[in-house]
Design a protein around this motif. Structure first.
Motif, PDB file in Angstrom:
ATOM      1  N   ILE A  10       5.261 -21.469  -8.872  1.00 36.56           N
ATOM      2  CA  ILE A  10       6.554 -21.203  -9.525  1.00 36.56           C
ATOM      3  C   ILE A  10       6.979 -22.356 -10.431  1.00 36.56           C
ATOM      4  O   ILE A  10       7.588 -22.131 -11.473  1.00 36.56           O
ATOM      5  N   VAL A  11       6.648 -23.572 -10.065  1.00 36.72           N
ATOM      6  CA  VAL A  11       6.988 -24.728 -10.912  1.00 36.72           C
ATOM      7  C   VAL A  11       6.225 -24.640 -12.233  1.00 36.72           C
ATOM      8  O   VAL A  11       6.790 -24.847 -13.310  1.00 36.72           O
ATOM      9  N   ASP A  12       4.943 -24.303 -12.158  1.00 39.36           N
ATOM     10  CA  ASP A  12       4.147 -24.132 -13.380  1.00 39.36           C
ATOM     11  C   ASP A  12       4.724 -23.014 -14.241  1.00 39.36           C
ATOM     12  O   ASP A  12       4.823 -23.145 -15.462  1.00 39.36           O
ATOM     13  N   GLU A  13       5.107 -21.923 -13.598  1.00 34.67           N
ATOM     14  CA  GLU A  13       5.669 -20.782 -14.331  1.00 34.67           C
ATOM     15  C   GLU A  13       6.944 -21.176 -15.064  1.00 34.67           C
ATOM     16  O   GLU A  13       7.124 -20.887 -16.236  1.00 34.67           O
ATOM     17  N   ARG A  14       7.848 -21.841 -14.372  1.00 35.24           N
ATOM     18  CA  ARG A  14       9.125 -22.256 -14.985  1.00 35.24           C
ATOM     19  C   ARG A  14       8.890 -23.269 -16.107  1.00 35.24           C
ATOM     20  O   ARG A  14       9.557 -23.224 -17.135  1.00 35.24           O
ATOM     21  N   SER A  15       7.960 -24.177 -15.908  1.00 28.68           N
ATOM     22  CA  SER A  15       7.653 -25.161 -16.954  1.00 28.68           C
ATOM     23  C   SER A  15       7.106 -24.471 -18.190  1.00 28.68           C
ATOM     24  O   SER A  15       7.478 -24.801 -19.316  1.00 28.68           O
ATOM     25  N   ASP A  16       6.218 -23.521 -17.985  1.00 28.78           N
ATOM     26  CA  ASP A  16       5.626 -22.801 -19.099  1.00 28.78           C
ATOM     27  C   ASP A  16       6.683 -22.003 -19.851  1.00 28.78           C
ATOM     28  O   ASP A  16       6.689 -21.958 -21.071  1.00 28.78           O
TER      29      ASP A  16
END
Length: 80
Positions: free
Chosen positions: A62-68
């Motif tokens: 989820i952190v990667d998703e939000r960053s992207d």
């Protein structure tokens, strides 16, 4: 020579020919071609999300998703 430089060279040549092959303006055509290529590449930007990536990473959370989704933002995502 990089792919980017080759694209610029080809575009600059095309612009030079279209302008009637004038002498002494190589730098002008190079900069114009460079701007054109940058504009084209910016238009090719993908939409956010792992599914839109050519080669998505195996580990994606989820952190990667939000960053992207927030890129290119000045602040990191705050939902993690």
């Amino acid at each position: 020579m990089s792919d980017f430089d080759q694209q610029i060279r080809e575009r600059a040549y095309q612009l030079w020919e279209e302008a009637g092959r004038p002498d002494g303006r190589a730098q002008e055509f190079w900069f114009h071609a460079q701007a054109d290529i940058h504009t084209r590449r910016a238009a090719e930007a993908r939409t956010a999300g792992r599914t839109e990536m050519r080669e998505p990473p195996d580990d994606w959370d989820i952190v990667d998703e939000r960053s992207d989704e927030s890129f290119p933002a000045s602040d990191p995502p705050g939902s993690f």
